[in-house]
Scaffold this active site. Structure first.
Site, PDB file in Angstrom:
ATOM      1  N   THR A  28       0.409  -2.848  -0.824  1.00 25.12           N
ATOM      2  CA  THR A  28       1.490  -3.333   0.027  1.00 25.12           C
ATOM      3  C   THR A  28       1.390  -2.688   1.404  1.00 25.12           C
ATOM      4  OG1 THR A  28       2.939  -3.560  -1.884  1.00 25.12           O
ATOM      5  CG2 THR A  28       4.010  -3.479   0.250  1.00 25.12           C
ATOM      6  N   GLY A  29       1.822  -3.389   2.427  1.00 27.55           N
ATOM      7  CA  GLY A  29       1.862  -2.800   3.765  1.00 27.55           C
ATOM      8  C   GLY A  29       1.129  -3.646   4.783  1.00 27.55           C
ATOM      9  N   GLY A  82      -3.208   0.586   1.361  1.00 30.20           N
ATOM     10  CA  GLY A  82      -3.151   1.456   2.526  1.00 30.20           C
ATOM     11  C   GLY A  82      -2.532   2.799   2.188  1.00 30.20           C
ATOM     12  N   ALA A  83      -2.121   3.536   3.224  1.00 35.70           N
ATOM     13  CA  ALA A  83      -1.488   4.841   3.040  1.00 35.70           C
ATOM     14  C   ALA A  83      -0.684   5.184   4.282  1.00 35.70           C
ATOM     15  CB  ALA A  83      -2.521   5.919   2.766  1.00 35.70           C
ATOM     16  N   ASP A  84       0.289   6.067   4.113  1.00 37.34           N
ATOM     17  CA  ASP A  84       1.067   6.564   5.244  1.00 37.34           C
ATOM     18  C   ASP A  84       0.478   7.853   5.800  1.00 37.34           C
ATOM     19  OD1 ASP A  84       3.208   4.540   5.237  1.00 37.34           O
ATOM     20  OD2 ASP A  84       3.642   5.353   3.255  1.00 37.34           O
ATOM     21  N   LYS A  94       2.318   7.821   0.134  1.00 36.49           N
ATOM     22  CA  LYS A  94       2.558   6.392   0.176  1.00 36.49           C
ATOM     23  C   LYS A  94       4.037   6.139  -0.131  1.00 36.49           C
ATOM     24  CE  LYS A  94      -0.310   3.690  -1.918  1.00 36.49           C
ATOM     25  NZ  LYS A  94      -0.191   2.762  -0.747  1.00 36.49           N
ATOM     26  N   GLY A  96       6.099   4.157   2.271  1.00 37.75           N
ATOM     27  CA  GLY A  96       6.850   3.722   3.449  1.00 37.75           C
ATOM     28  C   GLY A  96       7.415   2.317   3.285  1.00 37.75           C
ATOM     29  N   GLU A 103       2.614   0.726  -6.901  1.00 37.87           N
ATOM     30  CA  GLU A 103       1.314   1.109  -6.344  1.00 37.87           C
ATOM     31  C   GLU A 103       0.652   2.185  -7.206  1.00 37.87           C
ATOM     32  OE1 GLU A 103       2.356   0.210  -1.640  1.00 37.87           O
ATOM     33  OE2 GLU A 103       2.546   2.237  -2.431  1.00 37.87           O
TER      34      GLU A 103
END
Length: 217
Positions: A28-29, A82-84, A94, A96, A103
């Site tokens: 997600t993201g 993805g990643a924060d 992760k 956000g 996830e």
């Protein structure tokens, strides 16, 4: 290049990792959104995808890729997300987008976790990005008090309800020197569904866009 262009570029770099894979795990993201759009170019070769959020599921269906139930699929070959924040050990923050629990489930069920991000997400020590924790609603205040004891500043993410119908607490002012230890401690607090530390199960491959260059580690 703009940040959006950097996200698109790193999403393109992940495509070779899923070529020939029938069922793909999808996160997600904003960066993952670019990746989903790119999957449309060879959707005929994709049997389906297991998605970590309703938002990603909607995008997948829109381009004609079936969304499958993880319970019916079993172990996945590849998961892309993805990643924060990302540290040099491929450990992540992760959540956000409030999809951290799903996830983490898909990452755990996958043989290979490919993390895609722009270079701004790379840090030496995790914690500048507020650490998300998904909590059972009635436990929100209790969990927050326990987080204060750990030295964090918890903030309820108001008007946010997860796909699992839970709440999110974002924890500020943490300097996470031992991510795996902290992940276990927070996960053991009663009322916590999941913490957004991906340390016990980190990424296997990280792809990062830095200008025109894609760095892999």
């Amino acid at each position: 290049m703009t940040q959006d262009e950097l996200k698109r570029k790193v999403a393109e770099a992940a495509i070779p990792y899923v070529k020939g894979v029938g069922i793909i795990g999808i996160g997600t993201g904003s960066t993952t959104r670019h990746f989903i759009e790119l999957l449309g170019d060879f959707k005929a070769d994709i049997e389906g995808a297991v998605s970590s959020s309703e938002a990603s599921s909607e995008l997948l269906r829109k381009i004609g890729i079936p969304v499958l139930d993880l319970n019916a699929v079993g172990t996945l070959e590849v998961y892309v997300d993805g990643a924060d924040e990302i540290n040099p050990n491929k450990q992540l923050i992760k959540g956000g987008g409030a999809a951290l629990t799903r996830e983490k489930i898909i990452a755990a069920a996958s043989d290979k976790f490919i993390c895609i991000a722009d270079g701004s997400k790379c840090v030496d020590v995790l914690g500048a990005f507020p650490l998300p924790i998904e909590v059972i609603p009635m436990a929100r205040s209790y969990v927050a008090r326990e987080i204060v004891k750990l030295g964090g500043q918890p903030v309820w993410r108001e008007n946010c309800v997860t796909d699992n119908h839970n709440h999110i607490i974002d924890v500020h002012n943490l300097n996470i020197l031992e991510p795996t230890k902290l992940e276990a401690i927070i996960n053991n607090i009663t009322g916590v569904v999941c913490v957004g530390l991906f340390s016990a199960r980190p990424a296997d491959v990280v792809l990062v866009s830095r200008g025109e260059e894609i760095v892999t580690f």
